[in-house]
Design a protein around this motif. Sequence first.
Motif, PDB file in Angstrom:
ATOM      1  N   ARG A  78       0.525   1.956  -3.958  1.00 48.61           N
ATOM      2  CA  ARG A  78      -0.597   2.886  -4.038  1.00 48.61           C
ATOM      3  C   ARG A  78      -0.177   4.323  -3.673  1.00 48.61           C
ATOM      4  NH1 ARG A  78      -5.436   2.459   0.087  1.00 48.61           N
ATOM      5  NH2 ARG A  78      -4.199   4.072   1.083  1.00 48.61           N
ATOM      6  N   ASN A  79       0.552   4.457  -2.552  1.00 46.77           N
ATOM      7  CA  ASN A  79       0.884   5.824  -2.093  1.00 46.77           C
ATOM      8  C   ASN A  79       2.187   6.362  -2.687  1.00 46.77           C
ATOM      9  OD1 ASN A  79      -1.429   5.626  -0.613  1.00 46.77           O
ATOM     10  ND2 ASN A  79      -0.430   5.267   1.344  1.00 46.77           N
ATOM     11  N   PHE A 128      -2.389  11.995  24.978  1.00 46.53           N
ATOM     12  CA  PHE A 128      -2.534  13.448  24.946  1.00 46.53           C
ATOM     13  C   PHE A 128      -2.174  14.188  26.234  1.00 46.53           C
ATOM     14  CE2 PHE A 128      -5.610  12.807  21.306  1.00 46.53           C
ATOM     15  CZ  PHE A 128      -4.769  13.367  20.374  1.00 46.53           C
ATOM     16  N   SER A 184       1.184  11.823   4.389  1.00 48.19           N
ATOM     17  CA  SER A 184       0.016  12.561   4.843  1.00 48.19           C
ATOM     18  C   SER A 184       0.113  12.774   6.348  1.00 48.19           C
ATOM     19  CB  SER A 184      -1.236  11.749   4.484  1.00 48.19           C
ATOM     20  OG  SER A 184      -2.356  12.421   4.958  1.00 48.19           O
ATOM     21  N   LYS A 239       0.152   1.192  10.757  1.00 45.93           N
ATOM     22  CA  LYS A 239      -1.054   1.988  11.064  1.00 45.93           C
ATOM     23  C   LYS A 239      -0.914   3.449  10.648  1.00 45.93           C
ATOM     24  CE  LYS A 239      -3.279  -1.417  13.085  1.00 45.93           C
ATOM     25  NZ  LYS A 239      -4.445  -2.042  12.491  1.00 45.93           N
ATOM     26  N   GLY A 240      -0.499   3.668   9.404  1.00 49.81           N
ATOM     27  CA  GLY A 240      -0.404   5.028   8.860  1.00 49.81           C
ATOM     28  C   GLY A 240       0.570   5.923   9.614  1.00 49.81           C
ATOM     29  N   THR A 270      -1.400  14.380   9.745  1.00 43.81           N
ATOM     30  CA  THR A 270      -2.598  14.947  10.369  1.00 43.81           C
ATOM     31  C   THR A 270      -2.325  15.247  11.835  1.00 43.81           C
ATOM     32  OG1 THR A 270      -3.798  13.378   8.971  1.00 43.81           O
ATOM     33  CG2 THR A 270      -5.105  14.560  10.600  1.00 43.81           C
ATOM     34  N   ALA A 271      -2.950  16.285  12.335  1.00 42.78           N
ATOM     35  CA  ALA A 271      -2.895  16.659  13.758  1.00 42.78           C
ATOM     36  C   ALA A 271      -1.452  16.646  14.272  1.00 42.78           C
ATOM     37  CB  ALA A 271      -3.811  15.747  14.570  1.00 42.78           C
ATOM     38  N   THR A 290       0.804   6.318  12.702  1.00 40.61           N
ATOM     39  CA  THR A 290       0.197   6.949  13.889  1.00 40.61           C
ATOM     40  C   THR A 290       0.999   6.585  15.138  1.00 40.61           C
ATOM     41  OG1 THR A 290      -1.365   5.115  14.057  1.00 40.61           O
ATOM     42  CG2 THR A 290      -2.145   7.116  12.954  1.00 40.61           C
ATOM     43  N   GLY A 345      -0.281   9.885  10.654  1.00 35.88           N
ATOM     44  CA  GLY A 345      -1.684  10.267  10.849  1.00 35.88           C
ATOM     45  C   GLY A 345      -1.956  10.815  12.240  1.00 35.88           C
ATOM     46  N   GLY A 346      -0.908  11.155  12.983  1.00 34.46           N
ATOM     47  CA  GLY A 346      -1.107  11.734  14.324  1.00 34.46           C
ATOM     48  C   GLY A 346      -1.285  10.658  15.376  1.00 34.46           C
ATOM     49  N   ALA A 347      -2.193  10.890  16.290  1.00 36.41           N
ATOM     50  CA  ALA A 347      -2.370   9.955  17.410  1.00 36.41           C
ATOM     51  C   ALA A 347      -3.096   8.691  16.966  1.00 36.41           C
ATOM     52  CB  ALA A 347      -3.163  10.625  18.510  1.00 36.41           C
ATOM     53  N   PHE A 348      -2.707   7.546  17.537  1.00 35.15           N
ATOM     54  CA  PHE A 348      -3.466   6.304  17.343  1.00 35.15           C
ATOM     55  C   PHE A 348      -4.710   6.448  18.214  1.00 35.15           C
ATOM     56  CE2 PHE A 348      -4.437   1.848  18.411  1.00 35.15           C
ATOM     57  CZ  PHE A 348      -4.551   1.337  17.128  1.00 35.15           C
ATOM     58  N   LEU A 349      -5.824   6.767  17.552  1.00 32.67           N
ATOM     59  CA  LEU A 349      -6.986   7.262  18.293  1.00 32.67           C
ATOM     60  C   LEU A 349      -7.545   6.326  19.365  1.00 32.67           C
ATOM     61  CD1 LEU A 349      -8.673   9.336  15.470  1.00 32.67           C
ATOM     62  CD2 LEU A 349      -7.640  10.177  17.590  1.00 32.67           C
ATOM     63  N   PRO A 350      -7.561   5.000  19.158  1.00 34.27           N
ATOM     64  CA  PRO A 350      -8.107   4.167  20.238  1.00 34.27           C
ATOM     65  C   PRO A 350      -7.360   4.331  21.565  1.00 34.27           C
ATOM     66  CG  PRO A 350      -7.897   2.886  18.216  1.00 34.27           C
ATOM     67  CD  PRO A 350      -7.242   4.208  17.965  1.00 34.27           C
ATOM     68  N   ARG A 379       0.843  -1.199   0.000  1.00 39.19           N
ATOM     69  CA  ARG A 379       0.000   0.000   0.000  1.00 39.19           C
ATOM     70  C   ARG A 379       0.887   1.261   0.000  1.00 39.19           C
ATOM     71  NH1 ARG A 379      -3.433  -0.366   4.897  1.00 39.19           N
ATOM     72  NH2 ARG A 379      -1.605   0.424   5.954  1.00 39.19           N
TER      73      ARG A 379
HETATM   74  N1  COA Z   1      -5.830   5.992  14.625  1.00 35.08           N
HETATM   75  C1  COA Z   1      -5.847   4.659  14.524  1.00 35.08           C
HETATM   76  N2  COA Z   1      -5.652   3.980  13.377  1.00 35.08           N
HETATM   77  C2  COA Z   1      -5.450   4.699  12.270  1.00 35.08           C
HETATM   78  C3  COA Z   1      -5.432   6.106  12.290  1.00 35.08           C
HETATM   79  C4  COA Z   1      -5.624   6.761  13.548  1.00 35.08           C
HETATM   80  N3  COA Z   1      -5.562   8.080  13.679  1.00 35.08           N
HETATM   81  N4  COA Z   1      -5.194   6.541  11.044  1.00 35.08           N
HETATM   82  C5  COA Z   1      -5.044   5.450  10.285  1.00 35.08           C
HETATM   83  N5  COA Z   1      -5.221   4.328  11.010  1.00 35.08           N
HETATM   84  C6  COA Z   1      -5.083   2.935  10.552  1.00 35.08           C
HETATM   85  C7  COA Z   1      -6.178   2.513   9.602  1.00 35.08           C
HETATM   86  O1  COA Z   1      -7.289   2.063  10.328  1.00 35.08           O
HETATM   87  C8  COA Z   1      -5.478   1.401   8.845  1.00 35.08           C
HETATM   88  O2  COA Z   1      -5.461   0.245   9.675  1.00 35.08           O
HETATM   89  P1  COA Z   1      -5.385  -1.244   9.019  1.00 35.08           P
HETATM   90  O3  COA Z   1      -4.043  -1.349   8.372  1.00 35.08           O
HETATM   91  O4  COA Z   1      -5.537  -2.137  10.189  1.00 35.08           O
HETATM   92  O5  COA Z   1      -6.495  -1.307   8.026  1.00 35.08           O
HETATM   93  C9  COA Z   1      -4.055   1.889   8.735  1.00 35.08           C
HETATM   94  O6  COA Z   1      -3.892   2.850   9.789  1.00 35.08           O
HETATM   95  C10 COA Z   1      -3.725   2.565   7.439  1.00 35.08           C
HETATM   96  O7  COA Z   1      -4.722   3.535   7.142  1.00 35.08           O
HETATM   97  P2  COA Z   1      -5.251   3.752   5.643  1.00 35.08           P
HETATM   98  O8  COA Z   1      -6.224   4.880   5.702  1.00 35.08           O
HETATM   99  O9  COA Z   1      -5.711   2.464   5.079  1.00 35.08           O
HETATM  100  O10 COA Z   1      -3.909   4.133   4.903  1.00 35.08           O
HETATM  101  P3  COA Z   1      -3.583   5.399   3.999  1.00 35.08           P
HETATM  102  O11 COA Z   1      -2.130   5.297   3.669  1.00 35.08           O
HETATM  103  O12 COA Z   1      -4.518   5.520   2.883  1.00 35.08           O
HETATM  104  O13 COA Z   1      -3.824   6.697   4.939  1.00 35.08           O
HETATM  105  C11 COA Z   1      -3.645   8.130   6.819  1.00 35.08           C
HETATM  106  C12 COA Z   1      -3.112   6.880   6.124  1.00 35.08           C
HETATM  107  C13 COA Z   1      -2.947   8.251   8.186  1.00 35.08           C
HETATM  108  C14 COA Z   1      -3.294   9.334   5.979  1.00 35.08           C
HETATM  109  C15 COA Z   1      -5.180   8.088   6.946  1.00 35.08           C
HETATM  110  O14 COA Z   1      -5.556   6.840   7.477  1.00 35.08           O
HETATM  111  C16 COA Z   1      -5.752   9.153   7.821  1.00 35.08           C
HETATM  112  O15 COA Z   1      -5.931  10.290   7.389  1.00 35.08           O
HETATM  113  N6  COA Z   1      -6.112   8.808   9.076  1.00 35.08           N
HETATM  114  C17 COA Z   1      -6.799   9.692   9.982  1.00 35.08           C
HETATM  115  C18 COA Z   1      -5.802  10.533  10.735  1.00 35.08           C
HETATM  116  C19 COA Z   1      -6.486  11.371  11.798  1.00 35.08           C
HETATM  117  O16 COA Z   1      -7.580  11.812  11.661  1.00 35.08           O
HETATM  118  N7  COA Z   1      -5.757  11.596  12.873  1.00 35.08           N
HETATM  119  C20 COA Z   1      -6.232  12.382  13.945  1.00 35.08           C
HETATM  120  C21 COA Z   1      -5.305  12.179  15.119  1.00 35.08           C
HETATM  121  S1  COA Z   1      -5.726  13.245  16.442  1.00 35.08           S
END
Ligand code: COA
Length: 591
Positions: A141-142, A247, A277, A203-204, A279-280, A206, A236-241, A137
Amino acid sequence: MWNNITSCSLWRLSPSFMSSRIQTLTPLFIRHYKDFCKNRQTIWTLRNSLCQVLKKTVPTLTCNMFPHCFVSNKARYGQYKKTFPVLDGSIPSVCEHVFEENLRNSEACIQSFVFEIRYSELLCKVSKGGGESAILRHTQRNKKLLVRERLRMLLDDETFLELSPFAGFDLPYGDVPAAGCLTGIGKICGVWCVFVANDATVKGGTAYPISVKKQLRAQQIAIQNRLLSIYLVDSGGAFLPLQAELFPDQSHGGRVFYNEAIMSAMKIPQVAVVCGSCTAGGAYVPTVAEETVIVDKIGSMFLAGPPLVKAATGEDISPEDLGGASMHSKVSGCVDHFASSEKEAYECVRNIVLTLNYELPPEETLEYDDPLYSAEELLGLAPRGYSYTLHIKLILSRLIDGSRFQEFKAEYGTTLVTGFAHMEGHLVGIVANNGQLTHDASLKGSHFVQLCSQRSIPILFLQNTAPHAPEPTSLSQAEDHTNRLKAQASMMAAVACAAVPKITLVIGGCYGNESYAMARDDDCTGDDSELKHLKEKLDEESSAFHSSARLWDDGIILPQNSRKVIAQCLTIMKQQKYQIASLQHYPVIRL
Ligand code: COA
């Protein structure tokens, strides 16, 4: 398997301390420094006149607070042959069976199953990040480079001291084996830098709690050694779960951005590349950095991405328009350099490093002798258990230059060995366990550590602590026990206050587990299987892998690589001697 814990600190004037005197000092300092640059022979004049000026202005200041390179007399010592006595490192024939047993154990740790973990296999697994499909991926893809490829494009050569590669590998975060970020120390244009690079295949990119801990540790090393910091941001910033663990607290995510500002104020440069990419929290890192490069089509930054914008305002917007490379380099000003490819971005970073105006250590080739005994034999000296420990000098003779050791207090407190040696030409003070840390051994350790601190010599600790001594059963034993504890406390204070770089190599046990198990045995009403389970748990939790996964150390190294790794640490630590203490007390702020 040996753990390597690297922690270092050198005296430095804190920026706030100097700030009130800056107006007075700067012109004088510049004048004297210019003289110094013109003619290095004026070094003592420079030092003395600066001391006099400063003493008048800052009464509490001592001459020792100057950058070390100004007061070094190493050049004069260099001409003398190193004549420390040579250690006899031959293995006594009565110890051969212990050597063989240790050797079998070391090979098993590296190649075969121990606590269901293999060193080589685990290293391979963590280097694959989030696994095959995540890699596809990321690359297909990216269209991004993998984190190690990025580093390869940035670094001068293959030399890269990776920190804590096993961080988080056995923590209960689901299927990911790594912390989602790679940290380490390598060289760009001759300058040692600390790298914090997200691995977006996990996990992106995170951040888990362990990822934050890992980044903070890398920053701490950068602060203590005044190392330029490079951030490759793809997160992608914090691993939200797990956001509640990420924080709010003092040592949580916000500390990373705080440190960036503090380091900038200390004149430790902060450079970032947005190569994914972000975020946050992923977007704050490059925005707080002093100078930032973004990669077109690949890099983007926003506090909330397009899906959140849609949810909040109903607006459809592309990542590129919301926070892409063009937007940030032309409109927001959040980045400073636009790169059309990753390759171009890393070339740009190398050019940025050339603008830092860094003073580098002179190109000196330190002359040194190899140890007289083979490093491979360290595999037979790494004790499989405390009772398999051989004399520490057998290990020392395979680590230090020419196996030469200037021992200190050789006949006193012999369960601790102290003395001076060279490691690939670097002078180092050695403090090595050779049995229990007795009263006399502790006093000796305390004395020696203070000597090193006084002389600005880095200290290498070789740690193999004995299991706890039995509890005292008589008054005289209790008195001995108390005296020993008092002496140990004195040594602890000396170590804590020693203002020199310290490296700890754990070469055996940091024990406690056997006596711990026995203490429980007294109270335990459980059956044999319960005790067996308890013993297994203790064994597992005493392993190097367990501690390394939790960042209680900076990584596991193989015994035969110890000399190379320690010498590399000593070289890296030396870089800061060539920088002038910061006279600035504010960070570079992006407007
Ligand atoms: N928390 C937990 N898991 C996250 C995550 C987050 N903030 N952002 C991404 N993931 C996980 C996805 O669920 C996925 O998990 P999987 O591999 O088990 O399916 C994996 O990371 C990859 O994400 P995906 O979206 O498929 O890959 P991508 O390369 O297209 O995009 C990101 C990656 C990070 C750009 C995109 O997922 C994104 O924008 N995430 C949201 C970030 C966000 O809102 N952060 C706020 C933090 S306060």
